[in-house]
Scaffold this motif. Structure first.
Motif, PDB file in Angstrom:
ATOM      1  N   GLU A  94      30.004  39.172  45.386  1.00  0.00           N
ATOM      2  CA  GLU A  94      28.948  40.295  45.443  1.00  0.00           C
ATOM      3  C   GLU A  94      27.785  39.511  45.551  1.00  0.00           C
ATOM      4  O   GLU A  94      26.735  40.369  45.910  1.00  0.00           O
ATOM      5  N   GLU A  95      27.475  38.594  44.766  1.00  0.00           N
ATOM      6  CA  GLU A  95      26.260  37.964  44.584  1.00  0.00           C
ATOM      7  C   GLU A  95      25.709  37.479  46.080  1.00  0.00           C
ATOM      8  O   GLU A  95      24.640  37.579  46.396  1.00  0.00           O
ATOM      9  N   LEU A  96      26.820  36.982  46.823  1.00  0.00           N
ATOM     10  CA  LEU A  96      26.476  36.409  48.072  1.00  0.00           C
ATOM     11  C   LEU A  96      26.306  37.602  49.095  1.00  0.00           C
ATOM     12  O   LEU A  96      25.227  37.432  49.955  1.00  0.00           O
ATOM     13  N   LYS A  97      26.900  38.772  48.769  1.00  0.00           N
ATOM     14  CA  LYS A  97      26.370  39.824  49.588  1.00  0.00           C
ATOM     15  C   LYS A  97      25.079  40.287  49.380  1.00  0.00           C
ATOM     16  O   LYS A  97      24.215  40.865  50.341  1.00  0.00           O
ATOM     17  N   ILE A  98      24.586  40.402  48.057  1.00  0.00           N
ATOM     18  CA  ILE A  98      23.199  40.482  47.730  1.00  0.00           C
ATOM     19  C   ILE A  98      22.354  39.544  48.388  1.00  0.00           C
ATOM     20  O   ILE A  98      20.991  39.765  49.035  1.00  0.00           O
ATOM     21  N   GLU A  99      22.837  37.988  48.303  1.00  0.00           N
ATOM     22  CA  GLU A  99      21.601  36.969  49.013  1.00  0.00           C
ATOM     23  C   GLU A  99      21.779  37.116  50.485  1.00  0.00           C
ATOM     24  O   GLU A  99      20.703  37.056  51.201  1.00  0.00           O
ATOM     25  N   ASP A 153      22.951  17.196  48.687  1.00  0.00           N
ATOM     26  CA  ASP A 153      22.785  17.526  50.260  1.00  0.00           C
ATOM     27  C   ASP A 153      23.748  18.815  50.466  1.00  0.00           C
ATOM     28  O   ASP A 153      24.143  19.546  49.613  1.00  0.00           O
ATOM     29  N   ILE A 154      23.074  19.214  51.588  1.00  0.00           N
ATOM     30  CA  ILE A 154      23.702  20.554  51.875  1.00  0.00           C
ATOM     31  C   ILE A 154      25.270  20.487  51.977  1.00  0.00           C
ATOM     32  O   ILE A 154      25.843  19.534  52.661  1.00  0.00           O
ATOM     33  N   MET A 155      26.022  21.698  51.338  1.00  0.00           N
ATOM     34  CA  MET A 155      27.547  21.415  51.385  1.00  0.00           C
ATOM     35  C   MET A 155      28.193  22.061  52.794  1.00  0.00           C
ATOM     36  O   MET A 155      27.541  23.118  53.123  1.00  0.00           O
ATOM     37  N   GLU A 156      29.087  21.291  53.150  1.00  0.00           N
ATOM     38  CA  GLU A 156      29.933  21.682  54.136  1.00  0.00           C
ATOM     39  C   GLU A 156      31.155  22.263  53.863  1.00  0.00           C
ATOM     40  O   GLU A 156      31.656  23.244  54.512  1.00  0.00           O
ATOM     41  N   ASP A 157      31.695  22.061  52.692  1.00  0.00           N
ATOM     42  CA  ASP A 157      33.206  22.687  52.050  1.00  0.00           C
ATOM     43  C   ASP A 157      33.122  22.779  50.717  1.00  0.00           C
ATOM     44  O   ASP A 157      33.128  21.845  49.820  1.00  0.00           O
ATOM     45  N   PRO A 158      32.097  23.969  50.115  1.00  0.00           N
ATOM     46  CA  PRO A 158      31.931  24.075  48.955  1.00  0.00           C
ATOM     47  C   PRO A 158      33.144  24.726  48.458  1.00  0.00           C
ATOM     48  O   PRO A 158      34.012  25.436  48.930  1.00  0.00           O
ATOM     49  N   ALA A 180      27.756  31.554  54.436  1.00  0.00           N
ATOM     50  CA  ALA A 180      26.251  31.522  54.490  1.00  0.00           C
ATOM     51  C   ALA A 180      25.657  30.350  54.748  1.00  0.00           C
ATOM     52  O   ALA A 180      24.712  30.271  55.532  1.00  0.00           O
ATOM     53  N   ILE A 181      26.075  29.104  54.396  1.00  0.00           N
ATOM     54  CA  ILE A 181      25.426  28.039  54.745  1.00  0.00           C
ATOM     55  C   ILE A 181      25.801  27.743  56.378  1.00  0.00           C
ATOM     56  O   ILE A 181      24.552  27.339  57.000  1.00  0.00           O
ATOM     57  N   GLN A 182      26.866  28.011  56.928  1.00  0.00           N
ATOM     58  CA  GLN A 182      26.948  27.887  58.377  1.00  0.00           C
ATOM     59  C   GLN A 182      26.145  28.762  59.266  1.00  0.00           C
ATOM     60  O   GLN A 182      25.454  28.523  60.232  1.00  0.00           O
ATOM     61  N   GLU A 183      25.850  29.864  58.510  1.00  0.00           N
ATOM     62  CA  GLU A 183      25.079  30.977  59.342  1.00  0.00           C
ATOM     63  C   GLU A 183      23.523  30.684  59.363  1.00  0.00           C
ATOM     64  O   GLU A 183      22.809  30.724  60.167  1.00  0.00           O
ATOM     65  N   TRP A 184      23.101  29.848  58.116  1.00  0.00           N
ATOM     66  CA  TRP A 184      21.706  29.513  57.857  1.00  0.00           C
ATOM     67  C   TRP A 184      21.574  28.235  58.705  1.00  0.00           C
ATOM     68  O   TRP A 184      20.266  28.045  59.111  1.00  0.00           O
ATOM     69  N   LEU A 185      22.715  27.497  59.029  1.00  0.00           N
ATOM     70  CA  LEU A 185      22.117  26.241  59.646  1.00  0.00           C
ATOM     71  C   LEU A 185      22.091  26.699  61.221  1.00  0.00           C
ATOM     72  O   LEU A 185      21.328  25.921  61.926  1.00  0.00           O
ATOM     73  N   GLN A 186      22.782  27.774  61.617  1.00  0.00           N
ATOM     74  CA  GLN A 186      22.713  28.223  62.979  1.00  0.00           C
ATOM     75  C   GLN A 186      21.359  28.851  63.182  1.00  0.00           C
ATOM     76  O   GLN A 186      20.904  29.130  64.576  1.00  0.00           O
ATOM     77  N   VAL A 187      20.610  29.250  62.222  1.00  0.00           N
ATOM     78  CA  VAL A 187      19.251  29.984  62.464  1.00  0.00           C
ATOM     79  C   VAL A 187      18.439  28.873  62.827  1.00  0.00           C
ATOM     80  O   VAL A 187      17.974  27.718  62.248  1.00  0.00           O
ATOM     81  N   PRO A 188      17.299  29.124  63.805  1.00  0.00           N
ATOM     82  CA  PRO A 188      16.276  28.185  64.294  1.00  0.00           C
ATOM     83  C   PRO A 188      15.303  27.949  63.020  1.00  0.00           C
ATOM     84  O   PRO A 188      15.284  28.732  62.218  1.00  0.00           O
ATOM     85  N   GLU A 189      14.776  26.576  63.125  1.00  0.00           N
ATOM     86  CA  GLU A 189      14.001  26.266  61.997  1.00  0.00           C
ATOM     87  C   GLU A 189      12.703  26.850  61.738  1.00  0.00           C
ATOM     88  O   GLU A 189      12.424  27.152  60.915  1.00  0.00           O
ATOM     89  N   SER A 190      12.397  27.525  62.918  1.00  0.00           N
ATOM     90  CA  SER A 190      11.036  28.214  63.037  1.00  0.00           C
ATOM     91  C   SER A 190      11.229  29.383  62.067  1.00  0.00           C
ATOM     92  O   SER A 190      10.279  29.832  61.474  1.00  0.00           O
ATOM     93  N   LEU A 191      12.372  29.866  61.913  1.00  0.00           N
ATOM     94  CA  LEU A 191      12.585  31.166  61.016  1.00  0.00           C
ATOM     95  C   LEU A 191      13.037  30.976  59.740  1.00  0.00           C
ATOM     96  O   LEU A 191      13.321  31.931  59.082  1.00  0.00           O
ATOM     97  N   ASN A 192      13.092  29.579  59.466  1.00  0.00           N
ATOM     98  CA  ASN A 192      13.543  29.290  57.989  1.00  0.00           C
ATOM     99  C   ASN A 192      12.384  29.105  57.276  1.00  0.00           C
ATOM    100  O   ASN A 192      11.612  28.514  57.669  1.00  0.00           O
TER     101      ASN A 192
END
Length: 436
Positions: free
Chosen positions: A326-331, A363-368, A414-426
């Protein structure tokens, strides 16, 4: 003188024979009966119908109860039994007496108490000079058409031991089975008279004094008494020998029974020991099975408790995952909103959110994965932490209730989706770490 003496000798013999015949004509007929179940009724009826006599004597020898202690008085119970038994015997004898009255013959009753029935009958024969006797050859219930011999032990003993001058008829169920004729005594008197005459004649020839007639008669009486006493002694000796044989036989039978009882006792003891051994073994097996069952029950209860604990932990982990979801949905909604804002005002800085960073590797987690303390770690990092022997939380340093890990699929997406976003948008996120 010789002729006179011979005449007197013949006169003595003739007078003795005459008196003997008169005595036989007036003799009573004795009938031996038993007071039990009117045993002897058939013998009495047979004697009245077949002997031709008019005077009868009903004889009953009663065996009294035995006292266990010699010389001791009978107790009240035995005395009552004795009186009752005697009363029954007299009542049966009265029945026999009424039978004689119905058949119109005179009768008397002789009641004798002795330990031996046969000895009582022999004593009566000796005391009363019984010449005619009727008794049972066997019980009426034992009668058969083929019966020819005596079967009763009493009848066999009386037939063997009774004086030869007594004539005996043995009957059964109203039939004559056997009879014993009396030995005639006329020859004995004739022989005595002849020997007396020869003695007188020899004394006269030698010129000696003759023997008086009264002396001859006394000698004859002495001979008869001696013969009677000899027969009595012989009979008593045979009776004692018979009693001794019976006692020896009883002793042998008692020894045999004792041995049989002893053998049976030892066999019973052996069977009892075997049974006790089997029961003891069965009891031990039951105790063993009970102990094993208790152990199995205890182990089952322990397994059940462990499963219940695991189930509780799983339920708790599931609750935490649902909360994080639920928290992730909010995030995600906030990230989406930020993306839209970044499209409007792009930034040159690209810094991941803090909850994407593993507390151990930074580091950013790959398998949390979520641990028991509620924090999310890199799966490989937290597993290595446990493999190195740590049982505490890397974040709060408290002992964990378990070492199970649950994959945080929502955060990984969420991490995988964030990594796929261009750096200029983060841009750097100031959002609260949902793993807290």
């Amino acid at each position: 003188m010789v002729g006179d003496l011979r005449y007197h000798g013949r006169d003595i013999v003739e007078s003795m024979e005459t008196s003997k015949r008169e005595t036989l004509m007036d003799e009573k007929i004795y009938v031996a009966v038993s007071g039990k179940n009117l045993e002897g009724k058939s013998s009495l009826v047979w004697a009245i119908e077949n002997s031709g006599g008019k005077e009868f004597c009903i004889v009953h020898v009663h065996k009294p109860i035995q006292n266990s202690v010699s010389g001791a008085m009978l107790d009240d119970k035995k005395l009552r039994v004795y009186r009752k038994d005697k009363k029954k015997a007299h009542k049966k004898l009265d029945t026999f007496f009424h039978i004689c009255r119905q058949l119109q013959v005179s009768a008397e009753i002789v009641y004798i108490e002795m330990d031996s029935v046969e000895e009582g009958i022999l004593q009566l024969i000796s005391q009363r000079g019984v010449r005619k006797l009727v008794m049972g050859a066997a019980g009426d219930r034992h009668y058969s058409m083929k019966m020819r011999d005596l079967q009763s032990k009493k009848a066999i003993y009386i037939n063997r031991e009774a004086p030869a001058t007594c004539q005996i008829w043995f009957t059964c169920n109203g039939y004559l089975i056997s009879s014993r004729e009396a030995r005639r005594t006329e020859n004995l008197y004739l022989e005595c008279a002849s020997s007396t005459n020869s003695l007188i004649q020899s004394e006269v020839t030698r010129g000696s004094e003759s023997v008086p007639r009264s002396s001859i008669v006394r000698d004859d009486d002495l001979i008869k008494v001696a013969v009677t006493e000899a027969e009595t002694s012989k009979r008593k000796a045979r009776f004692e020998a018979s009693k001794r044989d019976e006692a020896e036989k009883s002793a042998i039978d008692a020894l045999k029974k004792a041995k049989q009882w002893e053998t049976a006792y030892f066999e019973e003891m052996k069977r009892r020991k075997e049974t006790e051994k089997v029961l003891r073994k069965a009891k031990e097996e039951i105790e063993k099975m009970r102990s094993e069952s208790e152990i199995q029950i205890a182990e089952s209860n322990m397994v059940i408790r462990k499963l219940q604990d695991k189930y509780s932990l799983s339920v708790e982990a599931l609750r935490i995952l649902r909360k994080e979801q639920e928290e992730l949905k909010i995030e995600l909604r906030e990230v989406t909103k930020l993306r839209e804002e970044e499209k409007v005002s792009p930034s040159n800085h690209r810094e991941p959110p803090q909850y994407f960073i593993c507390p151990i590797t930074q580091d950013i987690m790959e398998d949390p994965h979520v641990a028991a303390d509620g924090f999310t770690y890199e799966g490989e990092a937290i597993s290595g932490w446990f493999e190195r022997g740590h049982e505490t939380s890397p974040m709060i340093n408290k002992r964990l209730s378990h070492t199970s890990l649950v994959p945080n699929l929502a955060l990984r997406s969420a991490i995988q989706e964030w990594l796929q976003v261009p750096e200029s948008l983060n841009r750097p996120s100031s959002c609260k770490d949902i793993s807290d």
